[in-house]
Design an enzyme around this catalytic site. Structure first.
Site, mmCIF file in Angstrom:
data_model
loop_
_atom_site.group_PDB
_atom_site.id
_atom_site.type_symbol
_atom_site.label_atom_id
_atom_site.label_comp_id
_atom_site.label_asym_id
_atom_site.label_seq_id
_atom_site.Cartn_x
_atom_site.Cartn_y
_atom_site.Cartn_z
ATOM 1 C CD1 TRP A 102 -2.209 -2.232 1.622
ATOM 2 C CD2 TRP A 102 -3.005 -1.114 -0.146
ATOM 3 N NE1 TRP A 102 -3.228 -2.971 1.066
ATOM 4 C CE2 TRP A 102 -3.735 -2.313 -0.007
ATOM 5 C CE3 TRP A 102 -3.327 -0.249 -1.197
ATOM 6 C CZ2 TRP A 102 -4.770 -2.667 -0.889
ATOM 7 C CZ3 TRP A 102 -4.360 -0.604 -2.067
ATOM 8 C CH2 TRP A 102 -5.063 -1.794 -1.908
ATOM 9 C CG ASP A 172 -3.294 4.122 3.970
ATOM 10 O OD1 ASP A 172 -4.355 3.888 4.581
ATOM 11 O OD2 ASP A 172 -2.969 3.530 2.919
ATOM 12 C CE LYS A 196 -8.964 -2.936 3.005
ATOM 13 N NZ LYS A 196 -7.841 -2.076 2.659
HETATM 14 C C1 LIG Z 1 -7.284 -1.415 1.388
HETATM 15 C C2 LIG Z 1 -6.217 -0.432 1.594
HETATM 16 C C3 LIG Z 1 -6.066 0.673 0.731
HETATM 17 C C4 LIG Z 1 -6.930 0.885 -0.488
HETATM 18 O O1 LIG Z 1 -8.194 1.243 -0.127
HETATM 19 P P1 LIG Z 1 -9.328 1.488 -1.234
HETATM 20 O O2 LIG Z 1 -10.416 2.059 -0.385
HETATM 21 O O3 LIG Z 1 -9.654 0.162 -1.827
HETATM 22 O O4 LIG Z 1 -8.826 2.442 -2.222
HETATM 23 C C5 LIG Z 1 -5.067 1.579 0.998
HETATM 24 N N1 LIG Z 1 -4.254 1.431 2.052
HETATM 25 C C6 LIG Z 1 -4.361 0.381 2.895
HETATM 26 C C7 LIG Z 1 -3.421 0.263 4.051
HETATM 27 C C8 LIG Z 1 -5.346 -0.580 2.689
HETATM 28 O O5 LIG Z 1 -5.467 -1.625 3.521
#
Ligand SMILES: *Cc1c(COP(=O)(O)O)cnc(C)c1O
Length: 360
Positions: A102, A172, A196
């Site tokens: 990511w 993030d 998530k």
């Molecule tokens: C799933 C995830 C993303 C991407 O998220 P989307 O909402 O699908 O764009 C980005 N960073 C992390 C750490 C993730 O687990």
């Protein structure tokens, strides 16, 4: 109906109470004879949901008043480009930690917008560890410092936060938001997809310190400009109403169940149950540095790929779903997000013990 046990890395397990609340209000919202998803987003029904989702966010995470909270489409992925578009001012450098899949995606997008410095690159170590926060430093002309609190695919998680003085720290937190207590004032921005740990897919959350918003250039088109969204209370355009409704109900569930401190204690408890089992013998093996093992996404290996495939198949036949590791790293992965109950983890631990005895 017997519900499967959901160990998916995302979209995530959602508490049954939340799903049932959505179901019972779907066609007739709170007895008003109309659905929330078929009225204007300016209607009081939705307005209340929107404001409550934002105020629950503030309350559960103790977010100071000088931050704006947004729910936008495009996922965390769109933020990978919007962050440098808004905050990487010309002539400056954006510092990024490359901790895995990511983080790498965020870096690749930022490089298309401006100058990027990779402060730490975990590639050589197969992304199995993280730097000590004391070793981190930013560029002299740093616009911001970006990192990924939990690598959902690799299964590593920061345990301490970088301290970089006045340099805005952007994180993030897609896959561990509200699973641990954090001091939001240490961050200039926290963002992630909601799917998530907070609800159904369809939106990303952003917590942005207001002074950072002053950087958003007027040359950006409207949707790409964080300041426009913040000025309009995250209602510049039609928000993802179904998702935000789900998030609001999920956050109410978090609050009823003791808030973030309780979620954090549960995350520690649930992950310890599995890691203790992994560490107790040599059948299961954790491929990552034990100092940074994730409490959310637990990656583990078995003695062979054949056994891993058998494990995933048998678990699934027994109602334990989605334990296969991401295709890029292989192995197995159990995601233990807030919506995964302790009882599900107990069932998984029993299955893992049994499987190791039969196949060891
Ligand atoms: C799933 C995830 C993303 C991407 O998220 P989307 O909402 O699908 O764009 C980005 N960073 C992390 C750490 C993730 O687990």
């Amino acid at each position: 109906m017997s519900r499967k046990l959901n160990f998916s890395a995302g979209p995530c397990a959602i508490p049954l109470e939340v799903l049932e609340e959505m179901q019972s209000n779907m066609s007739d919202y709170q007895g008003n004879g109309i659905s929330l998803v078929e009225v204007s987003h300016r209607h009081k029904f939705y307005d209340d949901v929107h404001n409550e989702a934002i105020s629950l966010f503030k309350e559960l995470m103790n977010i100071p008043d000088n931050y704006s909270i947004l729910f936008l489409g495009g996922g965390a992925t769109l933020a990978f480009s919007m962050i440098p578009m808004n905050f990487l001012t010309p002539g400056k450098t954006a510092d990024y930690v490359n901790s895995g899949t990511w983080a790498k995606k965020a870096i690749d997008d930022a490089k298309k917008i401006g100058k990027v410095n990779v402060v730490f690159d975990g590639k050589e170590g197969a992304y199995s560890s993280l730097p000590a926060v004391s070793e981190l430093s930013a560029s002299p002309d740093s616009a911001y410092f970006h990192f990924t609190s939990n690598e959902t695919i690799g299964g590593i998680q920061w345990k301490e936060w970088p301290e970089l003085g006045d340099i805005p720290v952007i994180c993030d937190m897609s896959s561990d938001i509200m699973s641990r207590e954090i001091d939001v004032s240490k961050f200039a921005m926290i963002y992630g997809g909601v799917q998530k740990n907070l609800g159904p897919a369809g939106a990303a959350f952003m917590i942005i310190r207001n002074d950072l918003l002053e950087r958003s250039p007027d040359t950006l088109t409207a949707y790409l400009n964080y300041k426009i969204h913040a000025d309009k209370g995250s209602m510049y355009n039609t928000p993802p109403v179904f998702t935000i409704w789900g998030v609001k109900l999920f956050l109410e569930w978090v609050k009823r169940n003791g808030g973030v401190p309780a979620m954090s204690a549960l995350a520690d408890k649930k992950s310890k149950m599995i890691y203790d089992l992994i560490d107790s013998g040599d059948f299961y093996r954790s491929p990552v540095d034990s100092a940074f093992r994730s409490t959310m996404n637990l990656v583990f290996r078995l003695p062979s790929e054949e056994l891993e495939a058998k494990f995933v198949k048998e678990a699934s036949a027994n109602g334990m779903m989605f334990l296969k590791g991401h295709r890029s790293v292989g192995g197995c992965r159990a995601s233990l997000y807030n919506g995964v109950p302790v009882s599900a983890v107990e069932t998984l631990v029993d299955f893992m013990k049994d499987f190791s005895v039969k196949n060891g």
